[in-house]
Design a protein around this motif. Structure first.
Motif, PDB file in Angstrom:
ATOM      1  N   TRP A  86       5.175   9.917  -4.198  1.00 60.22           N
ATOM      2  CA  TRP A  86       4.786   8.583  -5.513  1.00 60.22           C
ATOM      3  C   TRP A  86       3.741   9.281  -5.660  1.00 60.22           C
TER       4      TRP A  86
ATOM      5  N   ASN B  37      -2.517   8.542   1.462  1.00 57.29           N
ATOM      6  CA  ASN B  37      -2.410   8.156  -0.397  1.00 57.29           C
ATOM      7  C   ASN B  37      -4.053   7.643  -0.396  1.00 57.29           C
TER       8      ASN B  37
ATOM      9  N   GLN C  71       1.046   9.732  -3.481  1.00 57.24           N
ATOM     10  CA  GLN C  71       1.140   9.595  -2.451  1.00 57.24           C
ATOM     11  C   GLN C  71       1.752  11.135  -1.118  1.00 57.24           C
TER      12      GLN C  71
ATOM     13  N   TYR D 212      -1.524   3.845  11.857  1.00 60.06           N
ATOM     14  CA  TYR D 212      -1.891   3.558   9.733  1.00 60.06           C
ATOM     15  C   TYR D 212      -3.513   3.671   9.987  1.00 60.06           C
ATOM     16  N   PHE D 213      -3.894   3.470   8.709  1.00 60.06           N
ATOM     17  CA  PHE D 213      -5.120   2.804   8.453  1.00 60.06           C
ATOM     18  C   PHE D 213      -5.003   2.624   7.055  1.00 60.06           C
TER      19      PHE D 213
ATOM     20  N   VAL E   7       8.178   3.784   6.067  1.00 58.81           N
ATOM     21  CA  VAL E   7       7.024   3.214   6.535  1.00 58.81           C
ATOM     22  C   VAL E   7       6.773   3.170   7.828  1.00 58.81           C
TER      23      VAL E   7
ATOM     24  N   HIS F   9      -5.111   5.994   2.431  1.00 58.35           N
ATOM     25  CA  HIS F   9      -4.843   4.912   3.573  1.00 58.35           C
ATOM     26  C   HIS F   9      -3.897   5.685   3.853  1.00 58.35           C
ATOM     27  N   GLY F  10      -3.544   6.017   4.790  1.00 63.72           N
ATOM     28  CA  GLY F  10      -2.241   7.066   5.882  1.00 63.72           C
ATOM     29  C   GLY F  10      -1.802   6.415   7.000  1.00 63.72           C
ATOM     30  N   PHE F  11      -0.463   7.407   7.622  1.00 57.10           N
ATOM     31  CA  PHE F  11       0.062   6.869   8.244  1.00 57.10           C
ATOM     32  C   PHE F  11       0.768   8.010   9.011  1.00 57.10           C
TER      33      PHE F  11
ATOM     34  N   THR G 106      -5.968   5.690  -4.427  1.00 60.88           N
ATOM     35  CA  THR G 106      -5.935   5.277  -5.262  1.00 60.88           C
ATOM     36  C   THR G 106      -6.870   4.586  -6.108  1.00 60.88           C
TER      37      THR G 106
ATOM     38  N   ILE H 237       0.915  -0.887  -0.353  1.00 62.20           N
ATOM     39  CA  ILE H 237      -0.383   0.463   0.163  1.00 62.20           C
ATOM     40  C   ILE H 237       1.134   1.296   0.185  1.00 62.20           C
ATOM     41  N   PHE H 238       1.903   1.040   0.585  1.00 63.16           N
ATOM     42  CA  PHE H 238       2.905   2.406   0.765  1.00 63.16           C
ATOM     43  C   PHE H 238       3.642   2.394   0.126  1.00 63.16           C
ATOM     44  N   ALA H 239       3.902   1.365  -0.956  1.00 63.64           N
ATOM     45  CA  ALA H 239       4.957   1.725  -1.487  1.00 63.64           C
ATOM     46  C   ALA H 239       4.451   1.816  -2.850  1.00 63.64           C
TER      47      ALA H 239
ATOM     48  N   LEU I 263      -3.098  -2.812  -4.122  1.00 61.14           N
ATOM     49  CA  LEU I 263      -4.077  -2.342  -2.918  1.00 61.14           C
ATOM     50  C   LEU I 263      -4.727  -3.716  -1.903  1.00 61.14           C
TER      51      LEU I 263
ATOM     52  N   LYS J 209       8.571   5.273  -7.224  1.00 59.18           N
ATOM     53  CA  LYS J 209       9.949   4.531  -5.781  1.00 59.18           C
ATOM     54  C   LYS J 209      10.707   3.161  -6.176  1.00 59.18           C
TER      55      LYS J 209
ATOM     56  N   ARG K 118      -4.849   2.111 -13.359  1.00 60.30           N
ATOM     57  CA  ARG K 118      -4.968   2.617 -12.379  1.00 60.30           C
ATOM     58  C   ARG K 118      -4.106   3.876 -12.478  1.00 60.30           C
TER      59      ARG K 118
ATOM     60  N   GLN L 234      -9.361   4.105  -3.038  1.00 63.79           N
ATOM     61  CA  GLN L 234      -9.281   3.614  -1.844  1.00 63.79           C
ATOM     62  C   GLN L 234      -7.840   4.990  -1.112  1.00 63.79           C
TER      63      GLN L 234
ATOM     64  N   TYR M 200       1.528   8.041  -9.823  1.00 56.57           N
ATOM     65  CA  TYR M 200       1.272   6.995 -10.879  1.00 56.57           C
ATOM     66  C   TYR M 200       0.887   7.081 -12.090  1.00 56.57           C
TER      67      TYR M 200
END
Lengths: 149, 399
Positions: free
Chosen positions: B96, B64, B78, B398-399, B127, B31-33, B66, A102-104, A108, B115, B74, B29, B98
Motif C-alpha cells: 500500500w 513500512n 509498505q 515484528y516491530f 498481517v 515498522h516491519g514483520f 510513514t 500500523i500494518f493496514a 501510528l 487496503k 501524512r 516511523q 498513500y
C-alpha cells in the motif's frame, strides 16, 4: 491429526493453569494523573474523549489544534492502570489495536517515553500534548486535568 | 508510488528542528514483520499443490515507512513480499502507499493504493501479528480471492464522529480500480488466456460503536466490474476469441464484542455475480458466507481462539441436493461435497516476547468447496474426500 490438535490444546491449557494469570492488576500505588500543556484551556476531559485521543480516533482539541498523545512503556504499571481505567482495554489489547492500524497503513501509535520526567518534558514541548504520569510524581509546570465519566 | 516515496524521503518541512528525535510527532516511523509458516493437510490438497505432503509456502515479509509531513498531511508506503502457492514467490510489491490529508476528524481524504475496508479483518489478512488465527475464516476472507479483496488504487474519504449518547460512527468510502493477474484467477482445468480490465471498483464500510462499550456493528459493500478479452483454447464449438463481462457485488454484515480479554466476532456475507458475453451463456450466481469466532487472552503470553466458518458457493444448491446446479465450474462432474465447506478451527497464539509470536492451528473440515482453487493449478480432483483436516504452524517477528 485430531489427537495431535487435542494434545496441543491440552498442553496449552495445563501451561496456562500452572503459569497463568494475566499479571497482577495494577495496584493503588500505580495511580496516575493526566497532564496537558499549561496553554491548554481544558480543566476536565470526558473519559471517551481521552480514549479516542490515545487511540487516535479523534486528532484535534475542540479549538482545532492537533492532539499529541504520549505513552509510558508497555511494561509500566502506571500505563497498565491508565489503560485499564481510561482505554478500558489491556496494554496487550492496545498493542494488537496498533498492529492492525500500523500494518493496514491507517495510523501510528503515540510515542512511548521512558519515564514520567520525559512525559512531562514532552507535554511542555507540544501545545496539543496529553500524557499521564504516576500520581506521586512531580508534574509541574504541566497542568493536571480531571477525567469525567 | 513515486509521490509517496518522495514524500516519505523528503521528510517534514515544518518540524526540521525535531529531526533526529524519534518521539517527535513528525519523525519518520519504520515498522516491519516477517512470518514463516508450514502446514499439512489430510486427504485433500488445499491452498497450495501437494499440501498433503506438507508445505512451507507460507511466508510473508513487509516493511513500512510513514511520515507526518505536516500535522494534517501524512504519507506512507509498505513494501511486501510473500510466497504462497502460485502467489508471490518473493516478488517485492508496493503493498500500500498513500497520501492522506485530514481536514477534520469527520472528514479525511486519501489517494494511492489503499487496503480495502471489507468486514472486520480484511485489512489484516496478510498481517499475522494483528490477529489470533493463522488463517482468517476462509468463507469471508478467502485467500483465493485476495486480488479482489486486498487493495484498490484510487481514492478514499473517511471520518469518525462520536455522539454523547449514540456511540460513534466510523465510515470509509472508496472508488478506484485494481490490477488483476489473469493466471491467478484461472480455475484449475480451465484452458484459456485472458486480458482483464477493471473499469471500476467502489464501495465502503460503516462501523457503529454502540453505546455499549466494546460492541461494534458494521456493514461493508464492494462493487466491481471486470471486462475480459478471452482467447478460447479448448472449446471447438465456441469462437476463438470473445468478450466476457462480470459484475459483482459483495456485502458483509459484521458484529464484534470486546470486553477485557474476550473477543467475540461474527460476520455474514453474500457475493452476487452476473456474467454475460460471447463465450458464456448469461448467468447469475450468489454465494453465502458466514462465521463466528471467539478468542480469549488466558495469560499475557497465551491467547486461544476458535471459529466455525461456513461457505456455500451457490445459494441455489447449498448442500448439493440439486443435481442440475454444479457447484464447481470447469469440471465435467462436480462432486456433491463441492457445494459447501464447514471449517472448525482451533488456534493457540503464544506471544513469546513483545515482538515474537508462535501459533499453531488445527482445522476440521467438512465439504470440498474451495479445495479446487486458482491458487492450486492443475486438474481438479474428481472425487475428493468430504472430511479432512489441516494443521498449521507459524512464527512471526515484528516491530
Amino acid at each position: 491429526m485430531r489427537s495431535a490438535a487435542a494434545l496441543v490444546l491440552l498442553i496449552a491449557a495445563t501451561l496456562a493453569v500452572v503459569f497463568g494469570g494475566r499479571g497482577a492488576k495494577a495496584s493503588e500505588s500505580s495511580a496516575y494523573k493526566i497532564i496537558v500543556n499549561p496553554a491548554n484551556p481544558a480543566g476536565s476531559l470526558d473519559r471517551k474523549f481521552v480514549e479516542d485521543a490515545f487511540l487516535k480516533k479523534v486528532t484535534t482539541w475542540p479549538d482545532g489544534s492537533v492532539i499529541h498523545p504520549v505513552d509510558l512503556p508497555a511494561s509500566s504499571s502506571v500505563r497498565r492502570r491508565f489503560s485499564e481505567d481510561v482505554l478500558e482495554r489491556s496494554v496487550d489489547g492496545v498493542r494488537v489495536y496498533w498492529q492492525q492500524r500500523i500494518f493496514a497503513g491507517r495510523d501510528l501509535p503515540p510515542p512511548e517515553l521512558e519515564n514520567d520526567a520525559e512525559v512531562v518534558k514532552y507535554v511542555l514541548k507540544y501545545d496539543g500534548a496529553i500524557g499521564y504520569v504516576s500520581e506521586g510524581s512531580g508534574s509541574s509546570p504541566s497542568k493536571v486535568v480531571a477525567v469525567t465519566r | 508510488v513515486a509521490c509517496s516515496i518522495a514524500a516519505v524521503a523528503l521528510g517534514p518541512s515544518e518540524a526540521a528542528a525535531d529531526a533526529g528525535d524519534p518521539s517527535s510527532p513528525s519523525a519518520i516511523q519504520i515498522h516491519g514483520f516477517a512470518s514463516q509458516g508450514a502446514f499439512v493437510t489430510t486427504r485433500n490438497d488445499y491452498l497450495v499443490s501437494g499440501s498433503t505432503k506438507g508445505s512451507f509456502q507460507l511466508s510473508e515479509v513487509g516493511i513500512n515507512f510513514t511520515d507526518n509531513i505536516t500535522e494534517k498531511l501524512r504519507a506512507g508506503i509498505q513494501l511486501f513480499a510473500q510466497d504462497f502457492g502460485i502467489n508471490g514467490n518473493y516478488g517485492i510489491e508496493a503493498d500500500w502507499f498513500y497520501l492522506d490529508y485530514r481536514f477534520a476528524d469527520w472528514l479525511g481524504f486519501r489517494a494511492g493504493r489503499l487496503k480495502l475496508p471489507f468486514g472486520l479483518y480484511n485489512e489484516v489478512n496478510d498481517v499475522d501479528a494483528a490477529r489470533v488465527p493463522i488463517l482468517l475464516p476462509q468463507s469471508v476472507y478467502p485467500l483465493q480471492n485476495r486480488q479482489f479483496l486486498f487493495a484498490q488504487t484510487g481514492f478514499e474519504i473517511y471520518g469518525f464522529a462520536r455522539s454523547s449518547w449514540a456511540g460513534a460512527l466510523d465510515y470509509r468510502l472508496f472508488a478506484g480500480t485494481i490490477s488483476l493477474d489473469p493466471l491467478a484467477l484461472r480455475q484449475p482445468g480451465a484452458n484459456y488466456q485472458a486480458f482483464i480490465d477493471v473499469p471500476y471498483m467502489t464501495g465502503g464500510r460503516v462501523m457503529w460503536e454502540t453505546p455499549l462499550d466494546g460492541l461494534r456493528l458494521g456493514g461493508s459493500l464492494e462493487a466491481l466490474e471486470l471486462d475480459s478479452t478471452i482467447t478460447n483454447l479448448m472449446m471447438k464449438n465456441l469462437p476463438s476469441m470473445g468478450q466476457v463481462n462480470d459484475v459483482a457485488q459483495l456485502y458483509v454484515g459484521s458484529v464484534e464484542y470486546a470486553h477485557d480479554d474476550l473477543l467475540l466476532a461474527a460476520e455474514y456475507s453474500r457475493w452476487h455475480t452476473r456474467q454475460t458475453g460471447d463465450l458464456v451463456p448469461p448467468n447469475e450466481s450468489e454465494s453465502e458466507r458466514m462465521y463466528g469466532m471467539i478468542t480469549y487472552r488466558v495469560a499475557h503470553w497465551l491467547q486461544p481462539g476458535a471459529y466455525y466458518s461456513l461457505y456455500f458457493p451457490y445459494t441455489k444448491n447449498r448442500w448439493g441436493n440439486d443435481p442440475t446446479v454444479r457447484c464447481e465450474s470447469n469440471v465435467i462432474i462436480s462432486p456433491k461435497s463441492a457445494c459447501w465447506q464447514q471449517d472448525v478451527a482451533l488456534t493457540l497464539r503464544f506471544d513469546v516476547t513483545p515482538n515474537w509470536l508462535i501459533k499453531v492451528e488445527g482445522h476440521f473440515m467438512d465439504g470440498t468447496a474451495a479445495v479446487s482453487s486458482p491458487l492450486k493449478p492443475g486438474s481438479p480432483p474428481t472425487d475428493p474426500p468430504k472430511d479432512w483436516e489441516a494443521l498449521f504452524a507459524k512464527t512471526t517477528v515484528y516491530f
